[in-house]
Motif scaffolding. Structure first.
Motif, PDB file in Angstrom:
ATOM      1  N   LYS A 102       2.116   3.482   8.066  1.00  0.00           N
ATOM      2  CA  LYS A 102       3.576   3.583   7.959  1.00  0.00           C
ATOM      3  C   LYS A 102       3.974   4.585   6.887  1.00  0.00           C
ATOM      4  O   LYS A 102       4.935   5.350   7.055  1.00  0.00           O
ATOM      5  N   TYR A 103       3.234   4.578   5.770  1.00  0.00           N
ATOM      6  CA  TYR A 103       3.571   5.469   4.656  1.00  0.00           C
ATOM      7  C   TYR A 103       2.483   6.515   4.376  1.00  0.00           C
ATOM      8  O   TYR A 103       2.607   7.289   3.438  1.00  0.00           O
ATOM      9  N   HIS A 104       1.425   6.501   5.172  1.00  0.00           N
ATOM     10  CA  HIS A 104       0.336   7.462   4.972  1.00  0.00           C
ATOM     11  C   HIS A 104       0.052   8.170   6.299  1.00  0.00           C
ATOM     12  O   HIS A 104      -0.205   7.507   7.307  1.00  0.00           O
ATOM     13  N   PRO A 105       0.082   9.482   6.343  1.00  0.00           N
ATOM     14  CA  PRO A 105      -0.107  10.238   7.592  1.00  0.00           C
ATOM     15  C   PRO A 105      -1.574  10.274   8.028  1.00  0.00           C
ATOM     16  O   PRO A 105      -2.241  11.312   7.989  1.00  0.00           O
ATOM     17  N   LEU A 106      -2.067   9.108   8.431  1.00  0.00           N
ATOM     18  CA  LEU A 106      -3.471   8.967   8.822  1.00  0.00           C
ATOM     19  C   LEU A 106      -3.562   8.400  10.234  1.00  0.00           C
ATOM     20  O   LEU A 106      -2.653   7.675  10.680  1.00  0.00           O
ATOM     21  N   SER A 107      -4.637   8.671  10.916  1.00  0.00           N
ATOM     22  CA  SER A 107      -4.913   8.056  12.209  1.00  0.00           C
ATOM     23  C   SER A 107      -5.802   6.838  11.996  1.00  0.00           C
ATOM     24  O   SER A 107      -6.690   6.842  11.137  1.00  0.00           O
ATOM     25  N   ILE A 108      -5.557   5.802  12.786  1.00  0.00           N
ATOM     26  CA  ILE A 108      -6.387   4.604  12.712  1.00  0.00           C
ATOM     27  C   ILE A 108      -7.642   4.838  13.549  1.00  0.00           C
ATOM     28  O   ILE A 108      -7.559   5.193  14.731  1.00  0.00           O
ATOM     29  N   PHE A 122       0.805  -1.224   0.000  1.00  0.00           N
ATOM     30  CA  PHE A 122       0.000   0.000   0.000  1.00  0.00           C
ATOM     31  C   PHE A 122       0.842   1.281   0.000  1.00  0.00           C
ATOM     32  O   PHE A 122       0.287   2.373   0.067  1.00  0.00           O
ATOM     33  N   ARG A 123       2.139   1.116  -0.112  1.00  0.00           N
ATOM     34  CA  ARG A 123       3.027   2.277  -0.011  1.00  0.00           C
ATOM     35  C   ARG A 123       2.663   3.379  -1.003  1.00  0.00           C
ATOM     36  O   ARG A 123       2.623   4.568  -0.656  1.00  0.00           O
ATOM     37  N   ASP A 124       2.400   3.006  -2.233  1.00  0.00           N
ATOM     38  CA  ASP A 124       2.142   4.003  -3.274  1.00  0.00           C
ATOM     39  C   ASP A 124       0.672   4.085  -3.672  1.00  0.00           C
ATOM     40  O   ASP A 124       0.335   4.709  -4.685  1.00  0.00           O
ATOM     41  N   LYS A 125      -0.196   3.466  -2.877  1.00  0.00           N
ATOM     42  CA  LYS A 125      -1.629   3.549  -3.151  1.00  0.00           C
ATOM     43  C   LYS A 125      -2.232   4.749  -2.408  1.00  0.00           C
ATOM     44  O   LYS A 125      -1.839   5.062  -1.287  1.00  0.00           O
ATOM     45  N   ALA A 126      -3.184   5.383  -3.033  1.00  0.00           N
ATOM     46  CA  ALA A 126      -3.904   6.471  -2.362  1.00  0.00           C
ATOM     47  C   ALA A 126      -4.836   5.868  -1.323  1.00  0.00           C
ATOM     48  O   ALA A 126      -5.598   4.948  -1.624  1.00  0.00           O
ATOM     49  N   VAL A 127      -4.763   6.378  -0.107  1.00  0.00           N
ATOM     50  CA  VAL A 127      -5.648   5.937   0.976  1.00  0.00           C
ATOM     51  C   VAL A 127      -6.129   7.186   1.715  1.00  0.00           C
ATOM     52  O   VAL A 127      -5.321   8.027   2.117  1.00  0.00           O
ATOM     53  N   ARG A 145     -20.472   5.185   3.509  1.00  0.00           N
ATOM     54  CA  ARG A 145     -21.262   6.420   3.369  1.00  0.00           C
ATOM     55  C   ARG A 145     -20.503   7.639   3.906  1.00  0.00           C
ATOM     56  O   ARG A 145     -20.701   8.758   3.442  1.00  0.00           O
ATOM     57  N   ARG A 146     -19.637   7.391   4.869  1.00  0.00           N
ATOM     58  CA  ARG A 146     -18.875   8.476   5.476  1.00  0.00           C
ATOM     59  C   ARG A 146     -17.767   8.979   4.550  1.00  0.00           C
ATOM     60  O   ARG A 146     -17.233  10.069   4.743  1.00  0.00           O
ATOM     61  N   HIS A 147     -17.408   8.172   3.556  1.00  0.00           N
ATOM     62  CA  HIS A 147     -16.272   8.512   2.688  1.00  0.00           C
ATOM     63  C   HIS A 147     -16.644   8.391   1.210  1.00  0.00           C
ATOM     64  O   HIS A 147     -16.074   7.570   0.478  1.00  0.00           O
ATOM     65  N   PRO A 148     -17.583   9.204   0.740  1.00  0.00           N
ATOM     66  CA  PRO A 148     -17.968   9.131  -0.670  1.00  0.00           C
ATOM     67  C   PRO A 148     -16.794   9.449  -1.589  1.00  0.00           C
ATOM     68  O   PRO A 148     -16.020  10.380  -1.349  1.00  0.00           O
ATOM     69  N   ASN A 149     -16.643   8.577  -2.613  1.00  0.00           N
ATOM     70  CA  ASN A 149     -15.616   8.779  -3.646  1.00  0.00           C
ATOM     71  C   ASN A 149     -14.199   8.782  -3.078  1.00  0.00           C
ATOM     72  O   ASN A 149     -13.302   9.423  -3.633  1.00  0.00           O
ATOM     73  N   GLN A 150     -14.021   8.044  -1.977  1.00  0.00           N
ATOM     74  CA  GLN A 150     -12.680   7.941  -1.389  1.00  0.00           C
ATOM     75  C   GLN A 150     -12.234   6.486  -1.335  1.00  0.00           C
ATOM     76  O   GLN A 150     -12.990   5.573  -1.662  1.00  0.00           O
ATOM     77  N   LYS A 151     -10.976   6.322  -0.939  1.00  0.00           N
ATOM     78  CA  LYS A 151     -10.382   4.983  -0.814  1.00  0.00           C
ATOM     79  C   LYS A 151     -10.103   4.736   0.662  1.00  0.00           C
ATOM     80  O   LYS A 151      -9.375   5.496   1.305  1.00  0.00           O
ATOM     81  N   VAL A 152     -10.687   3.649   1.191  1.00  0.00           N
ATOM     82  CA  VAL A 152     -10.645   3.394   2.623  1.00  0.00           C
ATOM     83  C   VAL A 152     -10.146   1.974   2.891  1.00  0.00           C
ATOM     84  O   VAL A 152     -10.561   1.029   2.216  1.00  0.00           O
ATOM     85  N   VAL A 153      -9.264   1.846   3.882  1.00  0.00           N
ATOM     86  CA  VAL A 153      -8.816   0.537   4.346  1.00  0.00           C
ATOM     87  C   VAL A 153      -9.579   0.191   5.618  1.00  0.00           C
ATOM     88  O   VAL A 153      -9.701   1.017   6.533  1.00  0.00           O
ATOM     89  N   VAL A 154     -10.105  -1.033   5.677  1.00  0.00           N
ATOM     90  CA  VAL A 154     -10.812  -1.539   6.856  1.00  0.00           C
ATOM     91  C   VAL A 154     -10.177  -2.866   7.256  1.00  0.00           C
ATOM     92  O   VAL A 154     -10.140  -3.802   6.458  1.00  0.00           O
ATOM     93  N   VAL A 155      -9.671  -2.944   8.482  1.00  0.00           N
ATOM     94  CA  VAL A 155      -9.008  -4.165   8.955  1.00  0.00           C
ATOM     95  C   VAL A 155      -9.910  -4.861   9.967  1.00  0.00           C
ATOM     96  O   VAL A 155     -10.310  -4.269  10.969  1.00  0.00           O
ATOM     97  N   SER A 156     -10.230  -6.111   9.684  1.00  0.00           N
ATOM     98  CA  SER A 156     -11.140  -6.864  10.541  1.00  0.00           C
ATOM     99  C   SER A 156     -10.624  -8.290  10.706  1.00  0.00           C
ATOM    100  O   SER A 156      -9.417  -8.526  10.688  1.00  0.00           O
ATOM    101  N   THR A 198      -2.079  -4.439  12.685  1.00  0.00           N
ATOM    102  CA  THR A 198      -2.075  -4.677  11.231  1.00  0.00           C
ATOM    103  C   THR A 198      -2.370  -3.387  10.475  1.00  0.00           C
ATOM    104  O   THR A 198      -1.745  -3.105   9.448  1.00  0.00           O
ATOM    105  N   ALA A 199      -3.294  -2.602  10.981  1.00  0.00           N
ATOM    106  CA  ALA A 199      -3.637  -1.333  10.330  1.00  0.00           C
ATOM    107  C   ALA A 199      -2.460  -0.368  10.303  1.00  0.00           C
ATOM    108  O   ALA A 199      -2.386   0.519   9.432  1.00  0.00           O
ATOM    109  N   SER A 200      -1.512  -0.534  11.211  1.00  0.00           N
ATOM    110  CA  SER A 200      -0.335   0.340  11.222  1.00  0.00           C
ATOM    111  C   SER A 200       0.524   0.157   9.972  1.00  0.00           C
ATOM    112  O   SER A 200       1.377   1.001   9.673  1.00  0.00           O
ATOM    113  N   ALA A 201       0.300  -0.944   9.244  1.00  0.00           N
ATOM    114  CA  ALA A 201       0.990  -1.124   7.962  1.00  0.00           C
ATOM    115  C   ALA A 201       0.628   0.003   7.002  1.00  0.00           C
ATOM    116  O   ALA A 201       1.467   0.473   6.222  1.00  0.00           O
ATOM    117  N   ILE A 202      -0.616   0.440   7.043  1.00  0.00           N
ATOM    118  CA  ILE A 202      -1.076   1.497   6.137  1.00  0.00           C
ATOM    119  C   ILE A 202      -0.540   2.854   6.590  1.00  0.00           C
ATOM    120  O   ILE A 202      -0.079   3.659   5.779  1.00  0.00           O
TER     121      ILE A 202
END
Length: 376
Positions: free
Chosen positions: A68-74, A43-48, A138-149, A62-66
């Motif tokens: 690592k290269y994307h400045p997002l909060s889990i 996921f390093r070069d994928k838009a998230v 629904r919270r993220h229209p037209n976006q790319k979202v990672v969900v870890v379950s 596991t979500a911390s993998a995303i």
């Protein structure tokens, strides 16, 4: 159109221990950490745009993998948790299959029928997890979202989306650890673009998801099984010291009886079906004042060695002492017993000291139990 990357957590302790780990919050294994590293590179070069995870440790890590290269909060969401198996939580698969074979069969092959008092049904899991997935989309229209379950939770969602029965284990398998399933949310519904893609961890080999059978344990009175106990101890001694010089069966049997008198569940015989294949002897008194657990003997029959079974024996001790609140697990290993040294080092034991004995040099090894997570 919203893209959802639905990911199962990395390999966790329960996966290799062969333990029911629904809401039990175990740690990620060394293999799991390698899977997380591989996932990060995928996921390093994928838009998230956002990252969600079940609030359990194995999914958050596991979500911390995303991130690592994307400045997002889990964003944790307890609705994404694994199935709660109630009274089966932290029980070993082998014991469940032996004690409740019909329920165990339903749990794997007829999920729509499975019901255990105090546990969630598969339908309840789907009715909990699927709305969470809809909310996220629904919270993220037209976006790319990672969900870890988790395995069962993801499978319940995919059954709802695809219409494939939960009983169809061929067309709807449990996703592999860190595998990616891509969902498209459009016109208020999901469709599956691809499912269970684990291409990023192929280089880790088949050992990333082992195929050993599930062993069961049975507490024994060493005096009533003394022939088997002594044969195991003698064979273990021979493997460690290349001979039986110095072996005193009466001493070790008497010690085992003391362990048994202190704790009736301290000496366990391991079975593959009805065949005895190993033994664990734990001295729950030794080291107790310092918060340590102690293994006096761990033995596996030769035909079961080097096949991934050893961790199922070790897991019994790790689980027992963790639940007792001990902070370390300790044992002695002969310096010349290279296979045993490699095995314990693989699973996190470190050498604390060395001492000379009448039969050679012994290493004192310890495993830190302080980082284990509590049952939720």
């Amino acid at each position: 159109m919203t893209e959802i990357y639905l990911i199962r957590h990395a390999q966790a302790e329960g996966n290799v221990y062969r333990m029911m780990q629904g809401h039990w919050d175990g740690d990620v294994t060394d293999m799991g950490m390698k899977q997380i590293d591989a996932l990060a590179e995928r996921f390093r070069d994928k838009a998230v745009d956002a990252v969600y995870a079940s609030d359990l440790h194995r999914t958050m890590l596991t979500a911390s993998a995303i991130t690592k290269y994307h400045p997002l909060s889990i964003i944790p969401d307890e609705r994404l948790r694994e199935i709660n198996v109630g009274p089966w939580e932290t029980k070993f698969f082998g014991n469940v299959m032996h004690d409740e074979p019909e329920l165990a069969r339903q749990f794997i092959f007829e999920q729509d029928k499975w019901y255990k008092e105090g546990a969630e049904t598969y339908e309840q899991v789907g009715n909990r997890v699927y709305p969470a997935l809809e909310d996220i989309a629904r919270r993220h229209p037209n976006q790319k979202v990672v969900v870890v379950s988790h395995g069962v939770s993801i499978r319940c969602c995919l059954s709802k989306i695809s219409g494939i029965s939960l009983n169809d284990v061929e067309d709807l398998p449990i996703c592999k650890n860190t595998s990616v399933t891509k969902l498209i949310w459009e016109d208020d519904k999901f469709r599956i673009e691809y499912m269970n893609d684990a291409s990023h961890i192929l280089s880790l080999g088949d050992k990333a998801w082992g195929s050993t059978s599930d062993l069961r344990d049975e507490a024994i009175n060493p005096a009533e099984k003394q022939d088997y106990y002594l044969s195991c101890y003698e064979d273990a001694w021979r493997a460690a010291h290349s001979s039986t010089r110095g072996f005193d069966g009466n001493v070790y049997l008497n010690n085992a009886m003391e362990h048994y008198r202190a704790d009736k569940d301290s000496v366990l015989c391991m079975y593959d079906g009805d065949n005895a294949v190993g033994l664990i002897d734990m001295d729950t008194r030794r080291g107790a004042a310092d918060g340590h657990g102690w293994i006096s003997l761990i033995y596996l029959a030769p035909q079961y060695r080097n096949k991934g079974y050893g961790i199922q024996l070790l897991a019994r001790s790790i689980a027992k002492y963790s639940f007792m609140g001990r902070t370390a697990l300790m044992l002695h290993v002969a310096e010349d017993n290279k296979p045993a040294l490699a095995f314990y080092e693989k699973y996190g034991f470190k050498t604390i000291s060395a001492e000379n004995s009448g039969t050679g040099r012994l290493y004192l090894m310890a495993l830190d139990l302080g980082g284990r997570h509590d049952v939720q």
